[in-house]
Design a protein around this motif. Structure first.
Motif, PDB file in Angstrom:
ATOM      1  N   ALA A1513      45.967  54.944  32.733  1.00  0.00           N
ATOM      2  CA  ALA A1513      45.786  56.260  33.329  1.00  0.00           C
ATOM      3  C   ALA A1513      44.861  57.033  32.408  1.00  0.00           C
ATOM      4  N   ASP A1514      44.265  58.112  32.951  1.00  0.00           N
ATOM      5  CA  ASP A1514      43.430  58.996  32.122  1.00  0.00           C
ATOM      6  C   ASP A1514      44.100  60.354  32.139  1.00  0.00           C
ATOM      7  N   PRO A1515      45.131  60.544  31.305  1.00  0.00           N
ATOM      8  CA  PRO A1515      45.967  61.734  31.478  1.00  0.00           C
ATOM      9  C   PRO A1515      45.359  63.004  30.883  1.00  0.00           C
ATOM     10  N   TYR A1516      45.681  64.131  31.525  1.00  0.00           N
ATOM     11  CA  TYR A1516      45.417  65.429  30.913  1.00  0.00           C
ATOM     12  C   TYR A1516      46.538  66.363  31.306  1.00  0.00           C
ATOM     13  N   ILE A1517      46.597  67.515  30.601  1.00  0.00           N
ATOM     14  CA  ILE A1517      47.721  68.435  30.762  1.00  0.00           C
ATOM     15  C   ILE A1517      47.357  69.529  31.757  1.00  0.00           C
ATOM     16  N   ALA A1518      48.320  69.901  32.584  1.00  0.00           N
ATOM     17  CA  ALA A1518      48.134  71.070  33.444  1.00  0.00           C
ATOM     18  C   ALA A1518      49.380  71.931  33.291  1.00  0.00           C
ATOM     19  N   TYR A1532      40.554  65.146  28.952  1.00  0.00           N
ATOM     20  CA  TYR A1532      41.430  64.036  29.330  1.00  0.00           C
ATOM     21  C   TYR A1532      41.266  62.917  28.307  1.00  0.00           C
ATOM     22  N   ILE A1533      42.296  62.061  28.241  1.00  0.00           N
ATOM     23  CA  ILE A1533      42.280  60.982  27.255  1.00  0.00           C
ATOM     24  C   ILE A1533      42.118  59.684  28.017  1.00  0.00           C
ATOM     25  N   SER A1534      41.056  58.967  27.715  1.00  0.00           N
ATOM     26  CA  SER A1534      40.701  57.842  28.575  1.00  0.00           C
ATOM     27  C   SER A1534      41.639  56.657  28.406  1.00  0.00           C
ATOM     28  N   LYS A1535      42.043  56.094  29.527  1.00  0.00           N
ATOM     29  CA  LYS A1535      42.801  54.831  29.578  1.00  0.00           C
ATOM     30  C   LYS A1535      43.917  54.766  28.546  1.00  0.00           C
ATOM     31  N   TRP A1564      43.153  61.823  35.504  1.00  0.00           N
ATOM     32  CA  TRP A1564      41.784  62.232  35.835  1.00  0.00           C
ATOM     33  C   TRP A1564      41.110  61.103  36.591  1.00  0.00           C
ATOM     34  N   ASP A1565      40.462  61.456  37.717  1.00  0.00           N
ATOM     35  CA  ASP A1565      39.705  60.448  38.450  1.00  0.00           C
ATOM     36  C   ASP A1565      38.273  60.916  38.595  1.00  0.00           C
ATOM     37  N   SER A1816      32.516  50.736  32.908  1.00  0.00           N
ATOM     38  CA  SER A1816      33.362  51.863  32.516  1.00  0.00           C
ATOM     39  C   SER A1816      32.541  53.131  32.381  1.00  0.00           C
ATOM     40  N   TRP A1817      33.160  54.223  32.729  1.00  0.00           N
ATOM     41  CA  TRP A1817      32.495  55.520  32.667  1.00  0.00           C
ATOM     42  C   TRP A1817      32.421  56.006  31.226  1.00  0.00           C
TER      43      TRP A1817
END
Length: 1997
Positions: A1513-1518, A1532-1535, A1564-1565, A1816-1817
């Motif tokens: 996942a590419d998580p970030y905080i909301a 966001y923090i990748s993978k 994040w997508d 990969s992006w």
């Protein structure tokens, strides 16, 4: 078989006293009643019966003891009589009069007179001559009512066996009347208690228990009761005979009997949500050279792969996989989890398997916490049994069902060096070395198969060819451990014969619990299952030291499934697959199972693990037991509550056992073979055999089975139900069937089941007592244990009769042994436990006893079936509608009471249910029919007594042919006796009902069913807690049978609760069952039984609980005087309610006046109602018909709080708190024009926690006198594990800071602490290196350590307990244990001196508290004075999936309740500052809006649920709070599934409008919307106002600078004075010498503080902080304050309710805006990795193995080069140059590698960022362990280079290099534990020799070379200052190696080379070449000269 003793008189007694006698035989003792005030003679006249299971031996002894009975002290022994039973055995009957002997074995003048008889085993019942025995005086004396008790004790054990026709003689009826006196009652005798078990418990205790005197009184009362019972002999109070009288501890105290436990809905087979999460961490010791391993994770059918790691034998993955399932539990737990490691898999090829490991999901689920955490799986190769292990794989596996929460141990840096062997992925008790084993599953034959094709084809065939075929082609399929095997197909056979065995090869013990055996029908289109059976390996083996390998049979297994009629689309096909409860018999299969452990060293062994099918030897016909004729009898006494939907066509019932009795879809032809097996002749003979059962004689009365009742039209009961008019005529059925006689199996199971039932009943009783707070539950528990131990001993004596039965299988013998061992052991443990049960140990002991219960149930389940279960089907119009299934063992008859099934010859209530899936959900909730049935199953020859348990007073109606044969079964019973009763149902109230309307409320009414009548209460609108207060009277209830039977076992009352709807049918809301208290016409309506007490009955809806009903039921017999004798009923009192009778006075609860104060605070989060927003809400409170309304909130949007805070009302509530009615909270919205709409409601079901009890006067003042000095020792830190200490050597591993930094700090600390003896320290760094993360990691270590110690302590306690239990008899062990314990404690309390320096080091880091759960759970939801009530609206969903309460919540009401009895004591109201407006809620803050700065710190997330296809996942905080919505999308923090966020967010908010904080983690997508991974909600308002002060955590120490700066704008002293003022506490008074006094507590502490410049200042802050950290010790006002902390919150996703999606570590600070502003937020941003450079110089190699043969000289040599890498072969591998032609394995390189890397000290990981693939992006950050790999290779020019060996060095701990090549050995790799380890991060520079290793052909490690290397670690800055070149380049070049020039050797010595070449190597080659050349020359010459010759020949020259 029985031994009977009649104890007549004891004469020649001295003095005057109460006498009692005790008779004991085979460990089972009976007591007589107490004879009061006897003088010289005691006439007991009592009879005792011991059922004996094995023949009595002539030298066994019967013992009788006579006592003087004493109420208070132990009974005093008068004398003993012992008799050897030799004469009794020989003659069968003996009368004796003899003297007693005293303790010294000398005769005394007291004599005893007895009669003994003994009946030996005779197989039949008829030979017993009972009549003479019944003519003993005691029965005759029954006429004058003097001793009904003895009659009972005489007859209760001896219930069966009289051959007088029913109802003829007075004696017989007397016997009957007592026979069924209370099931429980007779059970008590069987278990060997007299009625007065009370005495036994109170008195016959061993002397060591005398200290338990405080227990005596209750036992005394019960004995008084018994004495009265004896005195009046029941003439006065017949109830004393019944169960209720002996309120001794072995009988039920709470009235559990009135609550029959009936489960309605099948739970099996219903799909549920499951999630399997697997983390693959790393692999070690993989076998193979230079491999590229990938791990494949397979769960069931789904596969997922990790990434590939190149060229390593110990890859590190740390990858997380999640599998989601929605299947029934059985299917889930049989799925196999398979982990396999594959070598070099890529797109084109599948790779080769290195090794695999498999285990079923069920094994994981049965683990504690449903998980394995950080365990090593052993990999083995299934293709090669002889090979050893193939490596280890470290993983976490967890299986979560809905509602399970997994406690993940805290993820901190995994630094401990693992002990692999000690942490294997195996359940407890499985040995680490598992061997291979063969499982042989033998399939012999099957019978009774149903037809599986339509008969049309068959009829055509029959017409054409005239052959009649069986319509089924069966084969058997066996599935085990993920593999399948099949037998051959037997075409067209209902009775197929296979004699085949299927062989599985699997590790033993296998980690898969069940073997699935399925008979399938082979079909051209698709094969379908006919029936399925599961064999649970745990039940057919025993792993103990006296255990046995799995073994089974040969035995029959019965298969059940769908009904037998064949349809193309069978809706119940799933039942045949083994899901859900089968509704019909399908077939039985004869099979066996054996296991053989393989000797893998044997070379002949077949090493494949493929499933094999082989022929098996057939078994003899009689191997499964002798064929016996069984007789099944059933009587239908009542059929009511038949669902109206069925329609009013005639209804009949069919009973089947196997295929016998099945007339519709059984077998077309009768199976004669079974009969033949019984006799060995042909058919006629079996007819004879069948006919010769001894009671029928040889009249033509052939017994033809009658298996179904006559169809009958149902009559209407009410709107929902019919009943069948079985009034006085009760239909019967009887069936004869033939089965192998294996009753022993069922008998043993029955004995255990009965022990378990009794235990369960007792435990329920204890729990009920605890729940209803009855006194002395511990005594009842002791009684339960006493019964358990005597039950266990009884089992051992009964089961021990060893019948040498040819048909006992090995499993029978082994199970018997292990059951006897287990039960004997359990009996001893129960005895030991009994003596340990004290009031305070109750709870723990209760848990232990519950384990006993589970174990008993497990043991009682017999795996080898015998007689199939009985099915009762209700048919309407010849269609099967509903069924019930009765296990055959429950109704099986035996001569020995304990062995009889629990429902044999008893009337039982049976509820019929819909078959299969139709029974799920709401459809299955309506009762299909309620039956009262009587069943009896036994050998035909024991049939004499099959009617014995029916209610008396009937005549038998038989078929014509059985007319005058006494034992011919009746087809119906005609009852001549009937009793008339009146039933009074006192329906008081119900609570917590199901919400059936969209308003979230219901309009409930109750419908009560009794026999064939029903009545309803009135409907109460809009409530979930109706108080009906209504008496329903059922007049003229006619019951058939004996009066006394009714009294003890009345029929069940069914109460159904419905919701009245204005249109349509009422909705079903739940159901409960009750039994009434019965009063016969000759009893008085007086206490203790009448009037009955109100009781709570649990209401069920399906399997879910749906509230409680408070009611009482009484059944009153209408005597000859008519109704006038009944207690009067007062007319309706309340005229408004019309003719409704209220519950009468003695039954309704006693009320007193209470005041209820309500604190109205505010409403939150109200959702819209009918699309309109709520604007002006109001809260209405109602309790018991009174109530109060809150003030109206004028504008909900602006301020949702109430203006008036406290209101109250007075109400009459019951004195008994358990009966308090619920309090209803309803929120309405006031709309225009005076309309109201309901927003939502909440029912507070128990007011208990809100009741205020005024404190005791005396207790109040103790704490206000003298001073109490609280000694504030600095807390000793928890001693970390050894690993930590080892790392301590130079730096603190917990914080991982560089050496240099800490020492200075230690010194400073020491100076501060007044110097604790200076030690010489090397370097002196500064404090600035410590940051918040140091503190965090230190705290996590502490937390883990605490958990560890906690677990260790728990384990130790448990161990101690086990020891105590095992050694109950031997006292010394306990004492040892006890003497050991204090020592341990001391250790913990004061660490010994040597560790002090470490203590100083340890203290240097201030810690915070890491909670591994939410902060609320730790502080009781912060509801210390402000409670939150969820408001609900809307119906509750019916299907399990969406019945979440979450979706029904429409808002929350905040407030509180206080309930107290009205006149309060004065001193409360007189207190200073008492404000009458606030009542009990004094000192509450104002609820005006307030502005707050909210600071949210998010540390990190763990175990997130993957959101992308790649399993990452590419998580970030909301963050959302009110109108503020922060999305931290760019960061966001990748993978990453374990991201470290390390961020803080500041938000300004206004309470109360914005008080719910949501912290969410999104994925994040790049394209599309971002997905929510999970979120957590925090109610900030409750935290803010809580007394626990959760606004800003109190830290451990106070400092004004550095990483631990005080965060709160208020200093500790200010906080303290504020708390003192608010809590009205005197203080704080700071005194000299570091003292502070608060209230009467004095605290001490340091008084100076150092600022950043090192200046010391005086301060009170440390003192104040000390008080705050111990605020809970302050009297009255004290409570625990929230410490500085990090909380761990589960993340949840509304789409996947109840299943955790990961966890978030965070904390929240809040600061009011009207106070001084707080300082800046702490910096918790993730630590940046530090840049390092590692320089590795490879100097030389030695002893490298030689791979190549020299082309010229043939000598062995190698072209050596060394390869090395740090991050991974792809990223940064570096090679030396090649040293050619080394002949000795020596190589010289002088080559330097340079590896720059980023390193996280704290986590000991290297951080690398790289793109995962070309698509990969962005770059992904990986953390990998710091491991340097060096490999030695042999260079080849043309082919691939050969790998020779490698070594991996973990830079944090690797063995110190050897000084010389000689000292460098294999030990350095294999024996790491003993060697000194070094860390490059501490040493900085290391040089030495290390071995290269590889595995040889036998998988053994061998040294393949040695390398001399030097490792040098520099920080990036140092590296810049002193640069060095790669290889041998500038700067700082290395000199060229001095290599001997071996490559030109042949130049120098040519002759030698040539000779060698020619003579040895190429001799034959040269010869061949020469020959070939000669041949070539000849051919060439021929071709050359040919043309010339031709010409010559032609021209003739």
């Amino acid at each position: 078989m029985a031994l009977m003793l009649q104890l007549r008189t004891v004469s020649g007694l001295r003095g005057r006293a109460d006498r009692i006698a005790k008779a004991a035989f085979r460990g089972l003792s009976f007591y007589t009643r107490v004879l009061e005030n006897c003088e010289d003679e005691a006439r007991f006249d009592e009879t005792f019966r011991w059922p004996v299971a094995s023949n009595i031996d002539g030298n066994e002894i019967l013992e009788i003891q006579v006592f003087n009975y004493s109420k208070v002290f132990t009974n005093r022994l008068i004398g003993t009589f012992r008799m050897v039973l030799q004469q009794v055995v020989e003659e069968g009957q003996v009368e004796v009069t003899d003297t007693l002997i005293d303790d010294n074995n000398s005769a005394i003048q007291t004599s005893i007179s007895i009669e003994i008889r003994y009946h030996a085993l005779d197989g039949t019942v008829g030979t017993w001559n009972d009549k003479e025995f019944l003519e003993t005086p005691s029965v005759h004396s029954e006429g004058d009512g003097r001793y009904p008790l003895e009659t009972d004790s005489l007859l209760s054990g001896h219930r069966r066996g009289s051959d007088i026709a029913p109802g003829k003689s007075n004696q017989q009826s007397a016997e009957r009347s007592f026979r069924s006196k209370g099931k429980e009652k007779t059970k008590e005798h069987k278990a060997g208690k007299g009625v007065f078990s009370a005495m036994k418990l109170g008195k016959a205790r061993p002397s060591k228990d005398d200290h338990r005197k405080q227990d005596e009184p209750a036992v005394l009362e019960t004995e008084d009761l018994d004495r009265k019972a004896m005195r009046y002999g029941g003439g006065l109070e017949p109830d004393t005979i019944s169960l209720a009288s002996v309120t001794a501890v072995t009988t039920n105290v709470s009235n559990k009997r009135s609550k029959p436990d009936i489960k309605m809905e099948p739970s099996a087979g219903r799909p549920m949500d499951y999630q399997v999460s697997i983390t693959i961490i790393e692999a070690r010791q993989l076998v193979g050279l230079n491999m590229d391993p990938v791990v494949c994770v397979e769960v069931g059918e789904e596969k997922k792969y990790t990434s590939m790691k190149e060229s390593t034998n110990c890859p590190y993955y740390n990858e997380y996989f999640v599998f989601d399932f929605h299947v029934p539990p059985d299917v889930m737990f049989d799925k196999i989890i398979k982990l396999s490691v594959i070598h070099s898999k890529n797109l084109l090829r599948s790779g080769t398997l290195v090794g695999s490991f498999k285990m079923d999901v069920g094994t994981v689920y049965t683990q504690p916490e449903h998980q394995f955490y950080h365990k090593w799986a052993i990999l083995s190769d299934p293709e090669d049994l002889t090979a050893g292990l193939k490596g280890y794989l470290k993983c976490d596996i967890a299986v979560v069902g809905k509602g399970d929460n997994i406690k993940t141990p805290h993820k901190a840096n995994e630094t401990e060096e693992e002990d692999i062997e000690g942490n294997l992925l195996l359940p407890d008790g499985v040995p680490a070395e598992r061997q291979w084993a063969r499982f042989y599953i033998k399939i012999y034959r099957a019978e009774g198969l149903p037809r599986m094709n339509t008969s049309i084809m068959a009829n055509v065939k029959k017409a054409l060819i005239g052959e009649n075929k069986d319509l089924v082609d069966p084969y058997v399929q066996v599935v085990f451990a993920g593999q399948k095997g099949k037998t051959s197909v037997q075409k067209s056979s209902y009775e197929p014969l296979w004699n085949e065995q299927i062989v599985f090869t699997e590790m033993f013990p296998p980690l898969c619990k069940r073997i699935k055996i399925q008979i399938r029908d082979s079909d051209k289109v698709n094969d379908v299952a006919i029936g399925t059976h599961f064999i649970d390996l745990r039940k057919i083996s025993n792993e103990g030291d006296k255990g046995f390998l799995p073994t089974f049979g040969p035995a029959w297994v019965n298969m059940y499934g769908s009904t037998r009629n064949y349809t193309l689309m069978d809706e119940h096909q799933e039942l045949n697959e083994g899901l859900g409860e089968g509704v019909s018999f399908r077939a039985r299969l004869l099979m066996g199972l054996a296991v053989e452990i393989l000797d893998t060293t044997n070379p002949e062994i077949n090493s494949s693990t493929e499933v094999q099918v082989e022929q098996a030897a057939s078994v003899a016909d009689n191997c499964t037991g002798k064929m016996e004729e069984f007789f099944l009898f059933g009587a239908f006494l009542e059929a009511t509550m038949i669902d109206r939907k069925i329609g009013d066509k005639p209804i009949n019932f069919e009973v089947t056992i196997g295929n016998y009795g099945n007339q519709i879809d059984g077998m077309s032809k009768p199976i004669l073979r079974r009969k033949k097996e019984g006799g060995d002749g042909d058919e006629e003979e079996s007819e004879l055999l069948q006919n010769s059962s001894e009671d029928e004689g040889d009249e033509s009365g052939e017994l033809v089975s009658v298996s179904s009742t006559q169809p009958m039209k149902p009559l209407v009961t009410d709107r929902n139900y019919f009943h069948l008019p079985y009034f006085e005529k009760k239909p019967c059925i009887y069936i004869k069937s033939w089965w192998q006689d294996q009753r022993r199996r069922l008998y043993n199971a029955n004995i255990m089941d009965k022990i378990a039932d009794k235990l369960e009943e007792g435990l329920n009783d204890v729990q009920e007592m605890i729940k209803t707070e009855k006194p002395h539950p511990e005594r009842r528990l002791r009684g339960v244990l006493e019964e358990l131990s005597s039950g266990c001993l009884r089992f051992v004596t009964l089961a021990d009769k060893d019948q040498h039965h040819s048909s006992r299988t090995r499993l029978d013998r082994e199970r018997l042994k292990s059951c006897m061992r287990e039960l004997e052991n359990m009996g001893q443990q129960a005895t030991t436990l009994r003596s340990q049960v004290k009031r305070n140990t109750m709870k723990d002991k209760l848990k232990l006893v519950q384990n006993f219960l589970q174990k008993l149930r497990f043991l009682a389940d017999e795996p080898q079936h015998t007689i199939p279960d009985i099915f009762i089907w209700m048919m309407s119009n010849n269609k099967r509608i509903a069924y019930a299934r009765v296990p055959s063992k429950d109704i099986l008859y035996s001569i020995v009471d304990e062995e009889t099934g629990k429902d044999c010859a008893k009337v039982k209530t049976i509820f019929l249910k819909l078959p299969g899936k139709r029974g799920f959900g709401p459809a299955g909730w309506t009762v299909q029919a309620k039956m009262e049935m009587y069943l009896w199953l036994g050998l035909n020859k024991q049939r004499k007594d099959f009617l014995s348990g029916l209610p008396c007073g009937f005549e038998e109606k038989k078929t014509a042919r059985g007319q005058n044969m006494p034992s011919f079964p009746p087809i119906s019973l005609l009852y001549t006796k009937k009793q008339v009763f009146q039933l009074r149902a006192h329906m008081y109230q119900a609570r917590s009902l199901f919400a059936a309307d969209s308003s979230g409320l219901s309009d409930p009414f109750a419908r009560v069913f009794f026999i064939s009548q029903s009545q309803c209460t009135e409907v109460l609108n809009e409530t979930l807690c109706p108080t009906w207060d209504q008496l329903l009277v059922f007049d003229n209830v006619e019951l058939y049978g004996e009066v006394h039977e009714m009294r003890d076992d009345p029929p069940i009352i069914v109460i159904e609760i419905y919701d009245q709807d204005t249109v349509g049918k009422a909705d079903f809301m739940g159901r409960t069952f009750a039994k009434p208290v019965v009063k016969m016409s000759d009893e008085h309506y007086s206490p203790p039984r009448f009037p009955p007490q109100l009781e709570y009955y649990q209401i069920y809806r399906g399997n879910a609980t749906a509230g409680d009903l408070l009611a009482a039921f009484e059944l009153l017999q209408i005597g000859p005087g008519g109704k006038s004798d009944l207690p009067p009923i007062d007319g309706p009192t309340d005229m408004d309610r019309g003719p409704i009778l209220p519950v009468p006075l003695g039954i309704r609860p006693v009320l007193s006046k209470y005041r209820v104060e309500i604190l109205f605070w505010g409403l939150r989060d109200l959702k819209r109602v009918n699309l309109a927003q709520v604007d002006r809400p109001r809260v209405d409170i109602e309790c018991a018909g009174r109530g109060v309304q809150s003030a109206l909130i004028q504008n909900y949007k602006k301020n949702p709080n109430f203006s008036t805070l406290v209101k109250w009302f007075e109400v009459d509530l019951p004195e008994n708190e358990l009966l308090h009615p619920p309090l209803n909270i309803r929120v309405v919205d006031c709309r225009a024009f005076g309309r109201y709409t309901l927003v939502g409601s909440h029912a507070v079901s128990s007011l208990r926690k809100f009741i205020y009890r005024p404190p005791d006067k005396k207790a109040q003042h103790w704490n206000m006198t003298g001073e109490i000095v609280v000694n504030m020792e600095p807390e000793i830190p928890i001693k970390k594990m050894e690993t930590m200490v080892k790392l301590e050597a130079n730096s603190d591993a917990v914080v991982k800071v560089d050496v240099t930094e800490e020492e200075k700090e230690k010194k400073k600390k020491k100076k501060k602490g007044g110097g604790a003896g200076e030690e010489a320290e090397e370097e002196e760094p500064d404090e600035s290196m410590l940051d918040w993360w140091s503190k965090y990691f230190a705290s996590i270590e502490t937390m883990k350590e605490q958990l560890r110690q906690h677990e260790a302590a728990a384990a130790e306690a448990e161990e101690k307990e086990d020891m105590e239990m095992a050694e109950g008899s031997k006292g010394q062990v306990k004492n040892k244990e006890k003497s050991k314990a204090p020592k341990d404690d001391k250790k913990k309390k004061q660490q010994p001196a040597p560790e002090l320096p470490e203590k100083n080091k340890k203290q240097k880091i201030d810690e915070l508290k890491v909670f591994n759960k939410e902060l609320e759970t730790e502080f009781d939801n912060f509801e210390d004075w402000l409670h939150t009530f969820n408001l609900l609206r809307g119906k509750i969903g019916d299907n399990d999936d969406n019945a979440t309460e979450e979706e029904r919540i429409v808002g929350r009401f905040k407030g509180s309740i206080c309930v107290y009895k009205v006149p309060l004591p004065d001193d409360i109201t007189k207190e200073a500052g008492y404000d009458p407006n606030f009542g009990m809620f004094q000192g509450i803050p104002s609820n005006d809006p307030i502005n707050v700065l909210v600071r949210v710190y998010v540390v990190r997330a763990t175990d997130l649920h993957p959101a992308d296809i790649n399993g990452k996942a590419d998580p970030y905080i909301a963050i959302k709070l009110g109108k503020t919505d922060i999305k931290d999308k760019e960061n966001y923090i990748s993978k990453q599934l374990n991201p470290v966020f390390g961020k803080s967010f500041d938000i300004e908010a206004t309470f109360p409008v914005e008080s719910m904080l949501t912290v969410a983690v999104y994925d994040w997508d790049l394209v599309g919307t971002d997905d929510l991974i999970g979120e957590t909600k925090i109610d900030l308002e409750n935290r803010y106002y809580s007394k626990h002060r959760a606004t800003c955590g109190i830290s451990q120490t106070y400092s004004i600078h550095g990483y631990n700066t005080w965060r709160d704008p208020m200093k500790p002293s200010q906080i303290l004075s504020k708390l003192c003022k608010e809590g009205k506490v005197d203080g704080p008074h700071f005194g000299p010498g570091g003292r502070v006094k608060v209230a009467n507590r004095v605290f001490t502490g340091p008084t100076e503080i150092e600022d950043e410049n090192g200046q010391k200042k005086q301060t009170d802050e440390h003192l104040a902080l000390t008080v705050l950290r111990h605020w809970e010790d302050i009297p009255r006002a004290g409570c625990r304050l929230v410490p500085e902390h990090v909380e761990t919150r589960p993340l949840l996703n509304p789409d996947k309710p109840g299943i955790e999606q990961g966890r978030l570590e965070m904390w929240v600070d809040m600061f009011p805006m009207d106070m001084p502003a707080p300082g800046p937020a702490i910096d918790i941003s993730p630590r940046k990795p530090k840049k390092y450079e590692l320089r590795v110089i490879v100097w030389n190699t030695d002893e490298v193995i030689l791979e190549d043969d020299d082309y010229f000289t043939g000598e062995k040599s190698s072209d050596i080069f060394v390869r090395g890498w740090l991050k991974g072969q792809q990223e940064d591998k570096q090679d030396t140059d090649v040293h050619y032609h080394s002949l000795t394995g020596e190589g010289n390189f002088n080559w330097r590698y340079i590896f720059p890397f980023d390193y996280l000290m704290a986590e000991e990981k290297i951080v690398i960022s790289k793109k995962e693939s070309m698509f990969s992006w962005d770059e992904t950050e990986y953390k990998i362990p710091a491991r340097l790999t060096l490999q030695v290779w042999d260079a080849d020019h043309f082919s691939a280079d050969d790998f020779l060996g490698a070594i991996e060095l973990d830079l944090n701990r690797f063995p110190r290099g050897a000084k010389t090549s000689k000292q460098c050995t294999l030990e350095m790799v294999t024996n790491e534990a003993e060697l000194p380890m070094v860390s490059i991060f501490k040493q900085k520079r290391v040089k030495g020799w290390w071995p290269f290793v590889a595995r040889d052909e036998n998988d053994e490690l061998e040294v393949t070379g040695k390398v001399e290397a030097e490792l040098h670690l520099l920080t990036a800055e140092e590296a810049e200052k002193s640069p060095a070149g790669l290889a041998r380049n500038e700067p700082d070049p290395l000199e060229k190696p001095n290599r001997p020039d071996t490559s030109f050797i042949w130049f120098l010595n040519p002759l030698k080379s040539i000779k060698y070449l020619i003579c040895t190597r190429y001799k034959w080659l040269i010869i061949k070449i020469v020959l070939a050349l000669l041949l070539l020359i000849m051919v060439a010459l021929f071709l050359y000269s040919m043309p010339g010759y031709m010409v010559k020949k032609l021209l003739g020259a």
